[in-house]
Design an enzyme around this catalytic site. Structure first.
Site: not given
Ligand SMILES: CCCCC/C=C\C/C=C\C/C=C\C/C=C\C/C=C\CCCCC(=O)SCCNC(=O)CCNC(=O)[C@H](O)C(C)(C)COP(=O)(O)OP(=O)(O)OC[C@H]1O[C@@H](n2cnc3c(N)ncnc32)[C@H](O)[C@@H]1OP(=O)(O)O
Ligand SMILES: Cc1cc2nc3c(=O)[nH]c(=O)nc-3n(C[C@H](O)[C@H](O)[C@H](O)COP(=O)(O)OP(=O)(O)OC[C@H]3O[C@@H](n4cnc5c(N)ncnc54)[C@H](O)[C@@H]3O)c2cc1C
Length: 664
Positions: A177, A330, A424, A401
Site C-alpha cells: 500500500g 434477529q 498481514e 434490502g
Molecule cells: C468505510 C470506510 C472505512 C475506512 C477504514 C479506514 C481506514 C482503516 C485504516 C487503518 C486500520 C487500522 C489498523 C490496521 C493497520 C494497518 C492495516 C493497514 C493496511 C494493511 C497493511 C498490510 C501489510 C501487509 O500485508 S505486509 C505483508 C504481510 N505478510 C505476511 O504476514 C506474511 C505471512 N507469513 C509469515 O509471517 C511467515 O512466512 C510465516 C507464515 C510465519 C512462516 O515463516 P517462516 O520463517 O517460514 O517460519 P516457520 O513457520 O518455519 O517458523 C520459524 C520460527 O519462527 C517463528 N516465527 C514466525 N513468525 C514469527 C514472528 N512474526 N514473530 C516471532 N516468531 C515468529 C515460528 O514460530 C518458528 O518458531 P519455532 O522455530 O517453532 O520456535
Molecule cells: C489490501 C491488501 C493490502 C496489502 N498490503 C500489503 C503491504 O502493504 N505490503 C506487503 O508487503 N504486502 C501487502 N499485502 C499482501 C498480503 O500480505 C498478502 O496477500 C498476504 O500475506 C497473503 O499472501 P498471498 O497473497 O501470497 O496468499 P497465498 O499464500 O497465495 O494464499 C492463497 C490461499 O492459499 C492458502 N495457503 C497458503 N499457504 C498455505 C499453507 N501453508 N497451508 C495451508 N494453506 C495455505 C491460503 O490460506 C489461501 O487460501 C496486501 C494485501 C492486500 C489484499
C-alpha cells in the site's frame, strides 16, 4: 422531521449509565475525551466530507484521498497535535490512504529493525513527511511464504553497495500500500547475498522516486496494481507493483539491528533472534486486533439502530408493526455480534499490553515471551478479522434490502475490511502458526518446562483431560469458573487429539500437512479461550457506573454461550459436556438476549460514533431513516435528468421495435 429523536423511547429503556460505558469502551477517560474531541473536530470540518465518495471514478477518488491526507497533515501541524492526537485524526478521517502504511509500517520497520544510527538518520525525515515510505515485502509469486521471496540484495564490496534486483517476473513486489503512486522510499525485503552466499531475507531502505519531480529513479519500475473489490472502498489506496533492475544503495541502508554486513562483506548475526525481522508484522497484527472492534462495532451500531427503527408484520387493530429487533431470530444474529465487538475491544486492550511487555523485554535482551507474542498476535488477528468480516456481512443482511444500498455504509465497510482476513498474513496460514505453537507446547508437557501465560492451562492437562462439566441448571452457565473450564478442556482436548494423531506419522511435517484442518480448529479453540478469559478477567476489575458491570456480564455471557452453542460439536465430541448441558446453555443464552434487549440501543450509543464517522443513513443517531433514504436517492447521478442518457440510442429503438412486433 429534523431534530426529532426517533430512538428516544429506546434510549429511555437503558438500565445503565451510558456515559460511564463510553469510558469503558474507550479504555480510559483520557481515551474517551481524546476520541470525542477529535471525532467531532473531523465531523465538523467540511474538508473531511465523505459526500459522494462511492460515486467517484478511480482517478478522482485517488486525487481526493491525496487532498484529504494533505489537508489532514496541514491541520495536524496547524493545531500542533501530538502523535496520539494525529493518529486519532487519521482514524476518524476514515479513508484508507498511503499514510496508513507510512505511519503504520514504514516507520515501525525502521524503529524495530534499524540501528540507533539508522533511526537517527531516517526517522526525523519520515516524521516530517519529507520522505514517504511503504512496506514492500509481498511479491507476485510469494506472499505467505516469506522465506520464498525472490528479490535479491547482493553486496558489492568494490563500491560498498547493495545491488537490489528483481530476477524474475514473480519477484516483482506486488500489493504494498502507498507504493504505486506516492511513496518515495520503501523498506524492501530481499534475499541478502554476500560472498556468493544467500543469508535469507532482510530489510533494506530503498529510494524509489526523486524527491524533486517524483519520477521513478533509474532502474525502478513502479505503478498501481489496478482496481480492487468494491466501490470507493480500498481503491483510495495505491497498492503497487515494483521491479528493480540492478538498483544500487549504500551498504548502510540495510536495516542492521538483527544482522549486519561489514565493509569487507562479512555477514554477522547479532545475538537477537532472527524472528525479530518479522517484528513489524507482529506489531501490525496487534493493531489489527484492536481495529477489529472498531469495524465490527460500527456495523453493529448501524444494524442495531436500524433494527429498532424497522418494523415488519404483527400489526393488530391498525397498530404499529413489530420492531424487527424484537424477533428472537434477529436477536440471535445481532446480539452475539454486539457482544463480540465488546469482547474484541477487551482482548485488543490486553494484546496491546502483551505487545508492550514483550517489547520492553526485548530491549532488555529477554526473548522468552516472543513465541507467545507471535502466537497470540497471529491467532487473534485471524480470529477477530474472520469474525469481523463475517459480522459486517451479517449486519448487512440484518438490514434487509436497504443494507445493500451504499448509503447504508455497510457495503463499503465490508469492502474496506474484508482484506484484513488476507493482509498481514492469510488467516489460515496464521492459525497454522498457532497450531505449531500448541503442538510444541503439548510435546514439551512432562519435560519439566512449565507452560505460562495463555498456555498455562496446559499445565493442568491431566485434570483437563478427564474433568466433566458440573452444570445442572441454566444459570450455572453464568459461573465464570464453569465457563473457563469448559473452554480450557475443549481447547486442551482438541490439541492433545491432534498431537496424538500427529505421532502416528513417521514424518512430522507430512503429518502436519495431512492434519492441517484439525490443527486449525484446535488453534481456533485456543484463541476463543483467550478472548473468553480476557473478557471474564475484565469483569473482575472495578468497573464504576450504575449498571455498567451488569451489562458487561450479560454481553460476556452472550459471547461465550453463543460460541458454546455454535461449536457444541467440539464440546460434546470431546466429552466435556452432555447434550442436556448444551441445551441448558442455549436456554441461558435466550434469557440473556431478553436482558440485553432494552439496553441494545444504549450499548451501541456507548461507542460514541458521530454520524460523520458512521456514514450510514440506516445507522443515524436520530433514527430518521426513511426521509433521508428518500432524499439520498435523488442525489444519484442517474436522477440528474428524468430521461436517461442513452434513451435515444437504446431504449427508444427497443420500444419502437416492440410496437412493430405487437402490430404483427
Ligand atoms: C468505510 C470506510 C472505512 C475506512 C477504514 C479506514 C481506514 C482503516 C485504516 C487503518 C486500520 C487500522 C489498523 C490496521 C493497520 C494497518 C492495516 C493497514 C493496511 C494493511 C497493511 C498490510 C501489510 C501487509 O500485508 S505486509 C505483508 C504481510 N505478510 C505476511 O504476514 C506474511 C505471512 N507469513 C509469515 O509471517 C511467515 O512466512 C510465516 C507464515 C510465519 C512462516 O515463516 P517462516 O520463517 O517460514 O517460519 P516457520 O513457520 O518455519 O517458523 C520459524 C520460527 O519462527 C517463528 N516465527 C514466525 N513468525 C514469527 C514472528 N512474526 N514473530 C516471532 N516468531 C515468529 C515460528 O514460530 C518458528 O518458531 P519455532 O522455530 O517453532 O520456535
Ligand atoms: C489490501 C491488501 C493490502 C496489502 N498490503 C500489503 C503491504 O502493504 N505490503 C506487503 O508487503 N504486502 C501487502 N499485502 C499482501 C498480503 O500480505 C498478502 O496477500 C498476504 O500475506 C497473503 O499472501 P498471498 O497473497 O501470497 O496468499 P497465498 O499464500 O497465495 O494464499 C492463497 C490461499 O492459499 C492458502 N495457503 C497458503 N499457504 C498455505 C499453507 N501453508 N497451508 C495451508 N494453506 C495455505 C491460503 O490460506 C489461501 O487460501 C496486501 C494485501 C492486500 C489484499
Amino acid at each position: 422531521m429534523e431534530g426529532v429523536d426517533y430512538l428516544a423511547d429506546e434510549r429511555k429503556k437503558a438500565e445503565f449509565d451510558v456515559n460511564e460505558m463510553k469510558i469503558v469502551w474507550a479504555g480510559s477517560r483520557h481515551n474517551f475525551e481524546l476520541s470525542d474531541r477529535i471525532s467531532k473536530l473531523v465531523a465538523n470540518d467540511p474538508g473531511f466530507s465523505k459526500e459522494g465518495r462511492t460515486m467517484l471514478p478511480r482517478k478522482e477518488l485517488f486525487k481526493n484521498t491525496l487532498r484529504k491526507a494533505t489537508y489532514a497533515w496541514k491541520r495536524i501541524i496547524e493545531l500542533r497535535l501530538s502523535e496520539e492526537e494525529a493518529a486519532k485524526l487519521r482514524h476518524f478521517v476514515d479513508e484508507p490512504a498511503f499514510t496508513d502504511l507510512h505511519w503504520g509500517m514504514f516507520i515501525p520497520a525502521i524503529k524495530g529493525q534499524g540501528t540507533d544510527e539508522q533511526q537517527k538518520k531516517w526517522l526525523p525525515l519520515a516524521y516530517k513527511m519529507q520522505i514517504i515510505g511503504c512496506y514492500a515485502q509481498t511479491e507476485l509469486g510469494h506472499g505467505s511464504n516469506v522465506q520464498g521471496l525472490e528479490t535479491t540484495a547482493t553486496f558489492d564490496p568494490q563500491t560498498d553497495e547493495f545491488v537490489i534486483h528483481s530476477p524474475t517476473l514473480t519477484s516483482s513486489k506486488w500489493w504494498p500500500g502507498g507504493l504505486g503512486k506516492v511513496s518515495t522510499h520503501a523498506v524492501v525485503y530481499a534475499r541478502l547475498i554476500t560472498n556468493g552466499k544467500d543469508y535469507g531475507i532482510n530489510g533494506f531502505i530503498v529510494q524509489l522516486r526523486s524527491l524533486e519531480d517524483h519520477k521513478p529513479l533509474p532502474g525502478v519500475t513502479v505503478g498501481d496494481i489496478g482496481l480492487k473489490f468494491g466501490n470507493g472502498a480500498y481503491n483510495t489506496m495505491d497498492n503497487g507493483v515494483l521491479r528493480f533492475d540492478h538498483v544500487r544503495i549504500p551498504r548502510d541502508q540495510m536495516l542492521m539491528r538483527v544482522s549486519q554486513v561489514t565493509r569487507e562483506g562479512k555477514y554477522v548475526q547479532s545475538d537477537v533472534p532472527r524472528q525479530l525481522l518479522y517484528g513489524t508484522m507482529v506489531y501490525v497484527r496487534q493493531t489489527i486486533v484492536s481495529d477489529a472492534s472498531n469495524a465490527l462495532s460500527r456495523a453493529v451500531c448501524i444494524a442495531t439502530r436500524y433494527s429498532a427503527v424497522r418494523r415488519q408484520f404483527g400489526s393488530q387493530n391498525g397498530g404499529q408493526e413489530i420492531q424487527v429487533i424484537d424477533y428472537k431470530t434477529q436477536q440471535n444474529r445481532l446480539f452475539p455480534l454486539l457482544a463480540s465487538a465488546y469482547a474484541f475491544r477487551f482482548v485488543g486492550e490486553w494484546l496491546k499490553w502483551l505487545y508492550t511487555d514483550v517489547t520492553q523485554r526485548l530491549q532488555a535482551n529477554d526473548f522468552s515471551t516472543l513465541p507467545e507474542a507471535h502466537a497470540c498476535t497471529a491467532g487473534l488477528k485471524s480470529l477477530t478479522t474472520t469474525a469481523t468480516a463475517d459480522g459486517i456481512e451479517e449486519c448487512r443482511k440484518l438490514c434487509g434490502g436497504h443494507g445493500y444500498l451504499c448509503s447504508s455504509g455497510l457495503p463499503e465497510l465490508f469492502a474496506v475490511y474484508v482484506p484484513a482476513c488476507t493482509y498481514e498474513g492469510d488467516n489460515t496460514v496464521l492459525l497454522l502458526q498457532v497450531a505449531r505453537f500448541l503442538m510444541k507446547t503439548v510435546s514439551q508437557l512432562g519435560s519439566g518446562k512449565k507452560p505460562v501465560g495463555t498456555i498455562a492451562y496446559m499445565g493442568r492437562i491431566e485434570h483437563l483431560m478427564q474433568c466433566r462439566s458440573d452444570v445442572k441448571q441454566a444459570k450455572d452457565w453464568l459461573k465464570p469458573s464453569a465457563v473457563v473450564e469448559a473452554f480450557e478442556a475443549r481447547a486442551a482436548r482438541m490439541s492433545v487429539a491432534c498431537a496424538q494423531n500427529l505421532s502416528k506419522f513417521d514424518n512430522p511435517e507430512e503429518g502436519f500437512a495431512e492434519l492441517a484442518a484439525d490443527l486449525a480448529e484446535a488453534a481456533v479453540a485456543h484463541c476463543q479461550l483467550i478472548v473468553v478469559s480476557k473478557f471474564i478477567e475484565k469483569l473482575q476489575q472495578d468497573i464504576p457506573g450504575e449498571g455498567v458491570k451488569q451489562q458487561l456480564e450479560v454481553l460476556c455471557g452472550i459471547y461465550y454461550l453463543f460460541l458454546l452453542h455454535k461449536h457444541q460439536g467440539d464440546f460434546l465430541g470431546t466429552g466435556y459436556i452432555t447434550s442436556k448441558q448444551a441445551s441448558l446453555a442455549n436456554d441461558q443464552l435466550r434469557a440473556l438476549y431478553s436482558q440485553l434487549r432494552p439496553n441494545a440501543i444504549s450499548l451501541v450509543d456507548a461507542f460514541n460514533y458521530t454520524d460523520h464517522f458512521l456514514d450510514s443513513i440506516l445507522g443515524r443517531y436520530d433514527g430518521n431513516v426513511y426521509p433521508k433514504l428518500y432524499e439520498a436517492a435523488w442525489k444519484d447521478p442517474l436522477n440528474q435528468s428524468d430521461i436517461a442518457d442513452g434513451f435515444h440510442e437504446y431504449i427508444r429503438p427497443l420500444l419502437k421495435q416492440q410496437l412493430r412486433t405487437a402490430r404483427l
